[in-house]
Design a protein around this motif. Structure first.
Motif, PDB file in Angstrom:
ATOM      1  N   TYR A 122       4.137  -7.522   3.766  1.00  0.00           N
ATOM      2  CA  TYR A 122       3.283  -7.076   2.671  1.00  0.00           C
ATOM      3  C   TYR A 122       3.659  -7.865   1.430  1.00  0.00           C
ATOM      4  O   TYR A 122       4.852  -8.004   1.110  1.00  0.00           O
ATOM      5  CB  TYR A 122       3.483  -5.569   2.447  1.00  0.00           C
ATOM      6  CG  TYR A 122       2.742  -5.020   1.264  1.00  0.00           C
ATOM      7  CD1 TYR A 122       3.433  -4.472   0.195  1.00  0.00           C
ATOM      8  CD2 TYR A 122       1.356  -5.039   1.209  1.00  0.00           C
ATOM      9  CE1 TYR A 122       2.763  -3.969  -0.901  1.00  0.00           C
ATOM     10  CE2 TYR A 122       0.678  -4.545   0.120  1.00  0.00           C
ATOM     11  CZ  TYR A 122       1.384  -4.003  -0.925  1.00  0.00           C
ATOM     12  OH  TYR A 122       0.722  -3.503  -2.010  1.00  0.00           O
ATOM     13  N   TYR A 153       2.089  -9.441  -9.074  1.00  0.00           N
ATOM     14  CA  TYR A 153       2.104  -8.725 -10.335  1.00  0.00           C
ATOM     15  C   TYR A 153       1.931  -9.697 -11.498  1.00  0.00           C
ATOM     16  O   TYR A 153       2.294 -10.869 -11.409  1.00  0.00           O
ATOM     17  CB  TYR A 153       3.423  -7.966 -10.503  1.00  0.00           C
ATOM     18  CG  TYR A 153       3.594  -6.811  -9.556  1.00  0.00           C
ATOM     19  CD1 TYR A 153       4.093  -6.993  -8.271  1.00  0.00           C
ATOM     20  CD2 TYR A 153       3.251  -5.519  -9.948  1.00  0.00           C
ATOM     21  CE1 TYR A 153       4.239  -5.932  -7.401  1.00  0.00           C
ATOM     22  CE2 TYR A 153       3.400  -4.443  -9.082  1.00  0.00           C
ATOM     23  CZ  TYR A 153       3.900  -4.662  -7.813  1.00  0.00           C
ATOM     24  OH  TYR A 153       4.052  -3.601  -6.952  1.00  0.00           O
ATOM     25  N   PHE A 181       0.262  -4.493 -11.296  1.00  0.00           N
ATOM     26  CA  PHE A 181      -0.211  -4.915  -9.979  1.00  0.00           C
ATOM     27  C   PHE A 181      -1.594  -5.555 -10.106  1.00  0.00           C
ATOM     28  O   PHE A 181      -2.477  -5.031 -10.783  1.00  0.00           O
ATOM     29  CB  PHE A 181      -0.280  -3.706  -9.047  1.00  0.00           C
ATOM     30  CG  PHE A 181      -1.014  -3.965  -7.768  1.00  0.00           C
ATOM     31  CD1 PHE A 181      -2.316  -3.539  -7.599  1.00  0.00           C
ATOM     32  CD2 PHE A 181      -0.405  -4.649  -6.737  1.00  0.00           C
ATOM     33  CE1 PHE A 181      -3.009  -3.785  -6.428  1.00  0.00           C
ATOM     34  CE2 PHE A 181      -1.079  -4.908  -5.559  1.00  0.00           C
ATOM     35  CZ  PHE A 181      -2.383  -4.467  -5.405  1.00  0.00           C
ATOM     36  N   ASN A 208       9.516  -1.719   6.513  1.00  0.00           N
ATOM     37  CA  ASN A 208       9.752  -0.478   5.802  1.00  0.00           C
ATOM     38  C   ASN A 208       9.485  -0.713   4.326  1.00  0.00           C
ATOM     39  O   ASN A 208      10.350  -1.111   3.571  1.00  0.00           O
ATOM     40  CB  ASN A 208      11.187  -0.009   6.008  1.00  0.00           C
ATOM     41  CG  ASN A 208      11.442   1.333   5.348  1.00  0.00           C
ATOM     42  OD1 ASN A 208      10.596   1.843   4.610  1.00  0.00           O
ATOM     43  ND2 ASN A 208      12.596   1.910   5.592  1.00  0.00           N
ATOM     44  N   TYR A 209       8.248  -0.471   3.929  1.00  0.00           N
ATOM     45  CA  TYR A 209       7.837  -0.763   2.555  1.00  0.00           C
ATOM     46  C   TYR A 209       8.736  -0.088   1.543  1.00  0.00           C
ATOM     47  O   TYR A 209       8.947  -0.593   0.450  1.00  0.00           O
ATOM     48  CB  TYR A 209       6.401  -0.285   2.321  1.00  0.00           C
ATOM     49  CG  TYR A 209       5.380  -0.871   3.252  1.00  0.00           C
ATOM     50  CD1 TYR A 209       4.736  -0.085   4.193  1.00  0.00           C
ATOM     51  CD2 TYR A 209       5.045  -2.213   3.172  1.00  0.00           C
ATOM     52  CE1 TYR A 209       3.788  -0.621   5.032  1.00  0.00           C
ATOM     53  CE2 TYR A 209       4.096  -2.756   4.020  1.00  0.00           C
ATOM     54  CZ  TYR A 209       3.467  -1.958   4.941  1.00  0.00           C
ATOM     55  OH  TYR A 209       2.532  -2.499   5.769  1.00  0.00           O
ATOM     56  N   ALA A 210       9.277   1.048   1.912  1.00  0.00           N
ATOM     57  CA  ALA A 210      10.040   1.845   0.962  1.00  0.00           C
ATOM     58  C   ALA A 210      11.318   1.169   0.518  1.00  0.00           C
ATOM     59  O   ALA A 210      11.926   1.586  -0.457  1.00  0.00           O
ATOM     60  CB  ALA A 210      10.356   3.208   1.563  1.00  0.00           C
ATOM     61  N   GLN A 211      11.731   0.124   1.211  1.00  0.00           N
ATOM     62  CA  GLN A 211      13.000  -0.516   0.872  1.00  0.00           C
ATOM     63  C   GLN A 211      12.900  -1.463  -0.315  1.00  0.00           C
ATOM     64  O   GLN A 211      13.883  -2.082  -0.672  1.00  0.00           O
ATOM     65  CB  GLN A 211      13.555  -1.247   2.088  1.00  0.00           C
ATOM     66  CG  GLN A 211      14.071  -0.282   3.151  1.00  0.00           C
ATOM     67  CD  GLN A 211      14.696  -1.012   4.317  1.00  0.00           C
ATOM     68  OE1 GLN A 211      14.595  -2.226   4.417  1.00  0.00           O
ATOM     69  NE2 GLN A 211      15.323  -0.274   5.194  1.00  0.00           N
ATOM     70  N   GLY A 212      11.757  -1.590  -0.915  1.00  0.00           N
ATOM     71  CA  GLY A 212      11.688  -2.374  -2.138  1.00  0.00           C
ATOM     72  C   GLY A 212      11.157  -3.771  -1.923  1.00  0.00           C
ATOM     73  O   GLY A 212      10.910  -4.202  -0.804  1.00  0.00           O
ATOM     74  N   LEU A 213      10.959  -4.461  -3.023  1.00  0.00           N
ATOM     75  CA  LEU A 213      10.349  -5.777  -3.037  1.00  0.00           C
ATOM     76  C   LEU A 213      11.377  -6.850  -3.370  1.00  0.00           C
ATOM     77  O   LEU A 213      12.320  -6.617  -4.129  1.00  0.00           O
ATOM     78  CB  LEU A 213       9.229  -5.826  -4.081  1.00  0.00           C
ATOM     79  CG  LEU A 213       8.063  -4.853  -3.859  1.00  0.00           C
ATOM     80  CD1 LEU A 213       7.175  -4.819  -5.093  1.00  0.00           C
ATOM     81  CD2 LEU A 213       7.267  -5.244  -2.637  1.00  0.00           C
ATOM     82  N   PHE A 231      11.319 -10.462  -5.216  1.00  0.00           N
ATOM     83  CA  PHE A 231      10.425 -11.182  -6.120  1.00  0.00           C
ATOM     84  C   PHE A 231      10.770 -12.664  -6.196  1.00  0.00           C
ATOM     85  O   PHE A 231      11.942 -13.061  -6.094  1.00  0.00           O
ATOM     86  CB  PHE A 231      10.530 -10.608  -7.530  1.00  0.00           C
ATOM     87  CG  PHE A 231       9.818  -9.301  -7.715  1.00  0.00           C
ATOM     88  CD1 PHE A 231      10.438  -8.112  -7.406  1.00  0.00           C
ATOM     89  CD2 PHE A 231       8.530  -9.268  -8.208  1.00  0.00           C
ATOM     90  CE1 PHE A 231       9.790  -6.900  -7.572  1.00  0.00           C
ATOM     91  CE2 PHE A 231       7.866  -8.064  -8.393  1.00  0.00           C
ATOM     92  CZ  PHE A 231       8.503  -6.878  -8.066  1.00  0.00           C
ATOM     93  N   GLY A 232       9.744 -13.465  -6.435  1.00  0.00           N
ATOM     94  CA  GLY A 232       9.955 -14.834  -6.862  1.00  0.00           C
ATOM     95  C   GLY A 232      10.326 -14.846  -8.339  1.00  0.00           C
ATOM     96  O   GLY A 232      10.318 -13.804  -9.007  1.00  0.00           O
ATOM     97  N   TYR A 275      12.448   3.191  -7.533  1.00  0.00           N
ATOM     98  CA  TYR A 275      13.256   1.981  -7.506  1.00  0.00           C
ATOM     99  C   TYR A 275      13.792   1.659  -8.895  1.00  0.00           C
ATOM    100  O   TYR A 275      13.159   1.957  -9.900  1.00  0.00           O
ATOM    101  CB  TYR A 275      12.391   0.789  -7.057  1.00  0.00           C
ATOM    102  CG  TYR A 275      11.614   1.039  -5.794  1.00  0.00           C
ATOM    103  CD1 TYR A 275      10.379   1.670  -5.831  1.00  0.00           C
ATOM    104  CD2 TYR A 275      12.120   0.653  -4.564  1.00  0.00           C
ATOM    105  CE1 TYR A 275       9.663   1.919  -4.673  1.00  0.00           C
ATOM    106  CE2 TYR A 275      11.411   0.893  -3.388  1.00  0.00           C
ATOM    107  CZ  TYR A 275      10.189   1.527  -3.459  1.00  0.00           C
ATOM    108  OH  TYR A 275       9.491   1.761  -2.308  1.00  0.00           O
ATOM    109  N   TYR A 304      17.361   2.287  -4.734  1.00  0.00           N
ATOM    110  CA  TYR A 304      16.074   2.900  -4.492  1.00  0.00           C
ATOM    111  C   TYR A 304      16.280   4.262  -3.845  1.00  0.00           C
ATOM    112  O   TYR A 304      17.408   4.624  -3.469  1.00  0.00           O
ATOM    113  CB  TYR A 304      15.159   2.001  -3.646  1.00  0.00           C
ATOM    114  CG  TYR A 304      15.685   1.648  -2.281  1.00  0.00           C
ATOM    115  CD1 TYR A 304      16.579   0.583  -2.114  1.00  0.00           C
ATOM    116  CD2 TYR A 304      15.262   2.332  -1.148  1.00  0.00           C
ATOM    117  CE1 TYR A 304      17.042   0.236  -0.862  1.00  0.00           C
ATOM    118  CE2 TYR A 304      15.720   1.985   0.111  1.00  0.00           C
ATOM    119  CZ  TYR A 304      16.618   0.926   0.247  1.00  0.00           C
ATOM    120  OH  TYR A 304      17.081   0.586   1.489  1.00  0.00           O
ATOM    121  N   GLN A 322       3.848  -0.708  -5.618  1.00  0.00           N
ATOM    122  CA  GLN A 322       4.761  -0.090  -6.573  1.00  0.00           C
ATOM    123  C   GLN A 322       4.169  -0.183  -7.974  1.00  0.00           C
ATOM    124  O   GLN A 322       3.544  -1.181  -8.329  1.00  0.00           O
ATOM    125  CB  GLN A 322       6.116  -0.788  -6.530  1.00  0.00           C
ATOM    126  CG  GLN A 322       6.847  -0.576  -5.218  1.00  0.00           C
ATOM    127  CD  GLN A 322       8.205  -1.223  -5.191  1.00  0.00           C
ATOM    128  OE1 GLN A 322       8.813  -1.498  -6.229  1.00  0.00           O
ATOM    129  NE2 GLN A 322       8.697  -1.472  -3.995  1.00  0.00           N
TER     130      GLN A 322
END
Lengths: 113, 110
Positions: free
Chosen positions: A32, A36, A46, A96-101, A103-104, B33, B48, B99
């Motif tokens: 996913y 932003y 977003f 597991n989307y919940a684990q965070g992003l 980022f570049g 988060y 998180y 998010q």
């Protein structure tokens, strides 16, 4: 862990021109990819996302292309306006989307009238 | 859009002092988060949470603790602040995927 790279780091365009931002990631488990926009001193907003089972997504003047084979994304902004001036961030998330992003570093876009 | 608020918005702390950054969200998102944003590093995930009572380590948890006492609130705690923790801290909440971010807290540790 996942690493996300964005290029270019900055660009300057005249109002009305198009902008292309490239993003690549390293971990094939990422599925996913939200993008932003951050204006100076503001929160991340977003703007568009894509999942790994898609190749293209469009939202008004934004078009996001995804190539799973090369682990590459590109964000195309058409008919730019001064209000498009901001830092744009590509990010990636695993199953597991919940684990965070992850980022570049962002691409600073400046649009001059 | 999700409503995420942070307090304080600006904070000056002394080295060795305790700092607590607070975040509140009103959209009933399970996941919250904490990220920090630094020039040259972008945004990096500190901690998180999957829901009330849960906290998990992110990519850079050293020197930070987190607390999630309720669905709405998520705090970031610096027990012994150091100058290297000078940064802008963003809280975010999320449901299935996207998010939504708070306005940020600018922390200066002297």
């Amino acid at each position: 862990g996942e690493q996300v790279e964005q290029l270019p780091s900055s660009l300057i365009v005249q109002e009305g021109a198009s902008v292309l931002i490239n993003c690549s990631y390293t971990d094939s488990a990422s599925v996913y990819f939200p993008w932003y926009k951050q204006e100076p001193g503001k929160r991340l907003q977003f703007i568009i996302d894509i999942r790994s089972n898609m190749e293209r997504k469009q939202n008004q003047r934004l078009t996001l292309l995804f190539d799973k084979k090369t682990k590459h994304l590109s964000l195309h902004i058409t008919a730019t306006q001064p209000g498009d001036s901001a830092i744009y961030f590509c990010s990636a998330s695993m199953n597991n989307y919940a684990q965070g992003l992850t980022f570049g570093l962002g691409t600073r876009v400046s649009v001059f009238p | 859009e999700a409503a995420v608020t942070q307090s304080p918005r600006n904070k000056v702390a002394v080295t060795g002092g305790k700092v607590t950054l607070s975040c509140n969200q009103t959209n009933n998102h399970n996941n919250m988060y904490w990220y920090r944003q630094d020039t040259g590093h972008g945004l990096r995930l500190i901690h998180y949470s999957y829901g009330a009572g849960s906290t998990e380590k992110g990519d850079i948890p050293d020197g930070y603790k987190a607390s999630r006492p309720s669905q709405e609130n998520f705090s970031l705690i610096l027990e012994l602040a150091t100058p290297s923790q000078t940064s802008v801290y963003f809280c975010a909440s999320g449901g299935r995927d996207t998010q939504y971010f708070g306005p940020g807290t600018r922390l200066l540790v002297l």
